[in-house]
Design a protein around this motif. Sequence first.
Motif, PDB file in Angstrom:
ATOM      1  N   UNK A 273       0.827  -1.210   0.000  1.00  0.00           N
ATOM      2  CA  UNK A 273       0.000   0.000   0.000  1.00  0.00           C
ATOM      3  C   UNK A 273       0.862   1.260   0.000  1.00  0.00           C
ATOM      4  N   UNK A 274       2.151   1.090   0.284  1.00  0.00           N
ATOM      5  CA  UNK A 274       3.047   2.250   0.282  1.00  0.00           C
ATOM      6  C   UNK A 274       3.744   2.434  -1.065  1.00  0.00           C
ATOM      7  N   UNK A 275       3.512   1.500  -1.996  1.00  0.00           N
ATOM      8  CA  UNK A 275       4.114   1.619  -3.323  1.00  0.00           C
ATOM      9  C   UNK A 275       3.130   2.373  -4.205  1.00  0.00           C
ATOM     10  N   UNK A 276       3.216   3.682  -4.118  1.00  0.00           N
ATOM     11  CA  UNK A 276       2.266   4.519  -4.840  1.00  0.00           C
ATOM     12  C   UNK A 276       2.842   5.890  -5.115  1.00  0.00           C
ATOM     13  N   UNK A 277       2.172   6.596  -6.012  1.00  0.00           N
ATOM     14  CA  UNK A 277       2.565   7.951  -6.381  1.00  0.00           C
ATOM     15  C   UNK A 277       1.618   8.929  -5.699  1.00  0.00           C
ATOM     16  N   UNK A 278       2.176   9.935  -5.066  1.00  0.00           N
ATOM     17  CA  UNK A 278       1.365  10.935  -4.381  1.00  0.00           C
ATOM     18  C   UNK A 278       1.054  12.090  -5.329  1.00  0.00           C
TER      19      UNK A 278
END
Length: 370
Positions: A65-70
Amino acid sequence: MKSLKIRIIGGSLGGLFAGILLQRDGHDVKIYERSSSGLAGRGAGLVGQRELFQILRMIGCEHVARIGVVAKERIYFNKDGGVAELLATPQTQISWDVLYATVLSHLAPNSYLTGHPVDQLIETAQGVRLTFADGNTEDADLVIGADGLGSVVRSLLNEQSRNEYAGYVAWRGLIPEAALPTEASILLDRFAFYVARGIHVLGYLVPGQQGELETGKRRYNWVWYRPVLQRDLRALFTGAEGRVYEHSLPRGELADERLQALRRDAVSALPPQFALAVETEPQPSIQGIFDYEAEHMVSSRLALLGDSAFVVRPHTAMGVSKAAGDAIALRDALSGSDDLAEALAQYQRQRLPVGREIAAYGRRLGASAL
């Protein structure tokens, strides 16, 4: 509940979530996916919701869930490309590809079978017989339909099993960040929108196919909602070689003359930044927007999960989380009772109202989108 022989039809995230939880409870579980190549590489990004984070904790892969683009903010364009409004509302787009691959890796070996379309199900008091497209059969104690928009399971439970067309489609593109022209760089690192009468387009960055988050290695995802008459869907979903698809047109199936027409329409109707993004995509896909609400999610030995029960509009960004919530509720119901029929009834009592609420929310968002 004693160990059951459970077969899941449909191998996307909802089916995987249910399969992993039920395997860990000691059930004999296999998942049958109709696609011969599996589903890897088909996703872009998704917004995490509470149920998704909960199930990732349960299966031990919360880190994805932390592998993302903000996206740092939301911007709304005028037709000429000027910024009409800017809102400081950060949001993270999780990598669908990394999420899918990671969740799949937590399934027991040899329990995910691709190229296994199910043609028929026969339910009796003793179990369910599955008949596959190749003529082979198998018996199970419980069959879970996680087979989405084209579910073969829902018609056994619901007299009305047809999806209802919503009146519009989503054209979609997913391009390497580095391919986006510099004139459109304002689109990067933010959620961008253009909304006008009959036009709704948005775009945002998502991780690279392997979860890359570095600048230049990410991908830009754009979505253009466009009204289409139902009588025109057949032509819209006809591929370059004449194959007609039921609910969508996959990447690579759009004939060149139609691609050029799309690009001309984009220049005419969209802000220049979005028109450039559309032009950069060589193989756009088309997703039909449909609604479906099941009256029944279960029988004594069948259960629906995810889009097979409730097809909700993509504006909600809740499809994956809804499927996760279904999987958790089904697992809890089965683990809390020794009576299969009662456990399934409990699952339905809990999830029918949730599905109806999300579906209604999606219709409201759709009405305001176009």
